[in-house]
Design a protein around this motif. Structure first.
Motif, PDB file in Angstrom:
ATOM      1  N   ILE A 163       0.632  -0.989   0.028  1.00  0.00           N
ATOM      2  CA  ILE A 163       0.330   0.249  -0.092  1.00  0.00           C
ATOM      3  C   ILE A 163       1.128   1.914   0.311  1.00  0.00           C
ATOM      4  O   ILE A 163       0.383   2.178  -0.506  1.00  0.00           O
ATOM      5  N   ALA A 164       1.764   1.169   1.039  1.00  0.00           N
ATOM      6  CA  ALA A 164       3.167   2.427   0.955  1.00  0.00           C
ATOM      7  C   ALA A 164       3.297   2.175  -0.504  1.00  0.00           C
ATOM      8  O   ALA A 164       4.081   3.895  -1.200  1.00  0.00           O
ATOM      9  N   ARG A 165       3.608   1.927  -1.632  1.00  0.00           N
ATOM     10  CA  ARG A 165       4.363   1.504  -2.323  1.00  0.00           C
ATOM     11  C   ARG A 165       3.457   2.282  -4.249  1.00  0.00           C
ATOM     12  O   ARG A 165       3.806   2.995  -4.325  1.00  0.00           O
ATOM     13  N   ALA A 166       2.408   1.965  -3.195  1.00  0.00           N
ATOM     14  CA  ALA A 166       1.877   2.410  -4.278  1.00  0.00           C
ATOM     15  C   ALA A 166       0.740   3.457  -3.751  1.00  0.00           C
ATOM     16  O   ALA A 166       1.328   4.679  -4.922  1.00  0.00           O
ATOM     17  N   LEU A 167       0.812   4.321  -3.012  1.00  0.00           N
ATOM     18  CA  LEU A 167       0.919   5.398  -2.958  1.00  0.00           C
ATOM     19  C   LEU A 167       2.220   6.591  -2.799  1.00  0.00           C
ATOM     20  O   LEU A 167       1.898   7.619  -3.065  1.00  0.00           O
ATOM     21  N   ALA A 168       3.828   6.330  -2.413  1.00  0.00           N
ATOM     22  CA  ALA A 168       4.558   6.892  -2.926  1.00  0.00           C
ATOM     23  C   ALA A 168       4.511   7.433  -4.555  1.00  0.00           C
ATOM     24  O   ALA A 168       4.987   8.493  -4.845  1.00  0.00           O
ATOM     25  N   MET A 169       3.738   6.441  -5.201  1.00  0.00           N
ATOM     26  CA  MET A 169       3.763   7.577  -6.447  1.00  0.00           C
ATOM     27  C   MET A 169       2.285   8.194  -6.657  1.00  0.00           C
ATOM     28  O   MET A 169       2.050   9.360  -8.384  1.00  0.00           O
ATOM     29  N   ASP A 170       1.908   8.966  -5.290  1.00  0.00           N
ATOM     30  CA  ASP A 170       1.239  10.141  -5.520  1.00  0.00           C
ATOM     31  C   ASP A 170      -0.131   9.862  -5.976  1.00  0.00           C
ATOM     32  O   ASP A 170      -0.613  10.460  -7.742  1.00  0.00           O
ATOM     33  N   PRO A 171      -0.916   8.440  -6.582  1.00  0.00           N
ATOM     34  CA  PRO A 171      -1.945   8.662  -7.425  1.00  0.00           C
ATOM     35  C   PRO A 171      -3.433   9.106  -7.750  1.00  0.00           C
ATOM     36  O   PRO A 171      -3.534   8.949  -6.029  1.00  0.00           O
ATOM     37  N   LYS A 172      -3.623   9.223  -8.378  1.00  0.00           N
ATOM     38  CA  LYS A 172      -5.402   9.665  -8.269  1.00  0.00           C
ATOM     39  C   LYS A 172      -6.675   8.847  -8.092  1.00  0.00           C
ATOM     40  O   LYS A 172      -7.353   9.325  -7.861  1.00  0.00           O
ATOM     41  N   ILE A 173      -6.086   7.398  -8.149  1.00  0.00           N
ATOM     42  CA  ILE A 173      -6.860   6.280  -7.766  1.00  0.00           C
ATOM     43  C   ILE A 173      -6.214   5.202  -7.983  1.00  0.00           C
ATOM     44  O   ILE A 173      -5.298   5.174  -7.417  1.00  0.00           O
ATOM     45  N   MET A 174      -6.866   4.830  -6.543  1.00  0.00           N
ATOM     46  CA  MET A 174      -6.728   3.305  -5.773  1.00  0.00           C
ATOM     47  C   MET A 174      -7.044   2.739  -5.929  1.00  0.00           C
ATOM     48  O   MET A 174      -8.359   2.509  -5.541  1.00  0.00           O
ATOM     49  N   LEU A 175      -6.699   1.234  -6.679  1.00  0.00           N
ATOM     50  CA  LEU A 175      -7.362  -0.252  -7.262  1.00  0.00           C
ATOM     51  C   LEU A 175      -7.404  -1.409  -6.010  1.00  0.00           C
ATOM     52  O   LEU A 175      -5.990  -1.197  -5.700  1.00  0.00           O
ATOM     53  N   PHE A 176      -8.570  -1.870  -5.701  1.00  0.00           N
ATOM     54  CA  PHE A 176      -7.850  -2.711  -4.426  1.00  0.00           C
ATOM     55  C   PHE A 176      -8.608  -3.976  -4.823  1.00  0.00           C
ATOM     56  O   PHE A 176      -9.319  -4.162  -4.525  1.00  0.00           O
ATOM     57  N   ASP A 177      -7.815  -5.304  -5.396  1.00  0.00           N
ATOM     58  CA  ASP A 177      -8.393  -6.266  -5.723  1.00  0.00           C
ATOM     59  C   ASP A 177      -8.302  -7.742  -4.373  1.00  0.00           C
ATOM     60  O   ASP A 177      -7.001  -8.664  -4.481  1.00  0.00           O
ATOM     61  N   GLU A 178      -9.029  -7.870  -3.302  1.00  0.00           N
ATOM     62  CA  GLU A 178      -9.066  -8.559  -2.333  1.00  0.00           C
ATOM     63  C   GLU A 178      -7.645  -8.714  -1.737  1.00  0.00           C
ATOM     64  O   GLU A 178      -7.144  -9.253  -1.546  1.00  0.00           O
ATOM     65  N   ALA A 179      -7.219  -6.652  -1.129  1.00  0.00           N
ATOM     66  CA  ALA A 179      -6.088  -6.653  -0.415  1.00  0.00           C
ATOM     67  C   ALA A 179      -6.730  -7.761   0.402  1.00  0.00           C
ATOM     68  O   ALA A 179      -4.881  -8.109   1.100  1.00  0.00           O
ATOM     69  N   THR A 180      -7.750  -8.523   1.386  1.00  0.00           N
ATOM     70  CA  THR A 180      -7.459  -8.761   2.823  1.00  0.00           C
ATOM     71  C   THR A 180      -7.189 -10.582   2.442  1.00  0.00           C
ATOM     72  O   THR A 180      -7.384 -10.794   3.252  1.00  0.00           O
ATOM     73  N   SER A 181      -7.801 -11.438   1.080  1.00  0.00           N
ATOM     74  CA  SER A 181      -8.285 -11.745   1.319  1.00  0.00           C
ATOM     75  C   SER A 181      -6.702 -13.056   1.387  1.00  0.00           C
ATOM     76  O   SER A 181      -7.512 -13.949   1.703  1.00  0.00           O
ATOM     77  N   ALA A 182      -5.815 -12.730   1.300  1.00  0.00           N
ATOM     78  CA  ALA A 182      -4.751 -13.491   1.519  1.00  0.00           C
ATOM     79  C   ALA A 182      -4.468 -14.200   3.254  1.00  0.00           C
ATOM     80  O   ALA A 182      -3.240 -14.222   2.976  1.00  0.00           O
TER      81      ALA A 182
END
Ligand code: ADP
Ligand code: MG
Length: 251
Positions: free
Chosen positions: A158-177
């Motif tokens: 999640i930190a890695r994704a946020l580091a790009m300063d994204p305009k949108i965040m997509l989560f695909d079953e982020a807690t399933s595993a």
């Protein structure tokens, strides 16, 4: 001025060849949706209904056959669109974390900033430290993914994704595993992001999260959007038999 949707998906379809190579399977069937800035869209549905394919088309990890997708005014299918530039604006968090195994947590968060955003190494490291702190694992900065729990690895992702300063965040079953005791912490992080105004599309089976955090819920089945609505409407009065059957199973 009313805000324009940041994501506009207009009647996209996607067909995969079937495993035996003789037929084909329609994973997405004329799917249309919009996501407004700051909106949290939760996508639910049975396994195989097309949820992952839909998210993957949004950041151009998957192509589509017909229809159009526009992200912040940029058309995905346009040959002039630089897909790498576009992907940098869209953070994605996967079920299985997808970290660089031979890099530390800190490097996982810093390196993409240098490569994709062309930041200085010092600046990227500083930002990475701040982000690892904000997701609660500053003390694990120098650990490799194999030395981290699933929950900690997902925090790095999640930190890695946020580091790009994204305009949108997509989560695909982020807690399933994750082990059950790790799930709540990741959902808390996602809730914090939502409250901070992040635009999010979240595929999840966590109905408590959906009910509490979603602005809108979409239910998919067999590659189609069967129904969508506010959490209140969706959970208290689902309009379609397939939605009711799914909710009966999962709740
Ligand atoms: P969900 O995420 O809702 O479980 P998916 O989007 O992963 O569903 O899959 C939708 C359908 O598309 C399924 O029938 C799946 O088998 C098929 N599918 C997904 N990816 C591929 C692929 N790369 N090749 C062939 N079929 C695929
Ligand atoms: Mg999936």
């Amino acid at each position: 001025m009313t805000a324009q949707p940041i994501v506009v998906v207009d009647r996209i379809s996607k067909t995969f060849p079937s495993a035996d190579g003789r037929g084909s399977h329609r994973a997405l069937d004329e799917v249309s949706l919009t996501i407004d800035p700051g909106e949290v869209l939760v996508i639910i549905g049975p396994s195989g209904s097309g949820k992952s394919t839909l998210l993957r088309t949004l950041n151009a990890l998957e192509s589509f056959d017909t229809g159009t997708i526009t992200i912040d005014g940029v058309a995905l299918a346009d040959r002039n669109t630089n897909l790498n530039h576009l992907r940098a604006e869209i953070g994605m968090v996967f079920q299985h974390f997808n970290l660089f195994q031979h890099k530390t947590a800190l490097e996982n968060v810093a390196l993409p900033q240098v490569v994709v955003r062309k930041r200085s190494r010092a600046g990227a490291l500083e930002r990475a430290r701040k982000l690892l702190d904000s997701v609660g694992i500053a003390d694990r900065a120098n650990h490799y993914p194999s030395q981290l729990s699933g929950g900690q690895q997902q925090r790095v992702a999640i930190a890695r994704a946020l580091a790009m300063d994204p305009k949108i965040m997509l989560f695909d079953e982020a807690t399933s595993a994750l082990d059950p005791e790790m799930v709540g912490g990741i959902l808390d992080l996602m809730r914090k992001l939502a409250q901070g105004g992040m635009t999010m599309a979240v595929v999840t089976h966590e109905m408590g999260f959906a009910r509490e955090v979603a602005d809108r819920i979409i239910f998919m089945d067999q590659g189609r959007i069967v129904e969508q609505g506010t959490p209140e409407a969706f959970f208290s009065a689902p309009a379609h038999e397939r939605t009711r059957a799914f909710l009966d199973q999962i709740l």
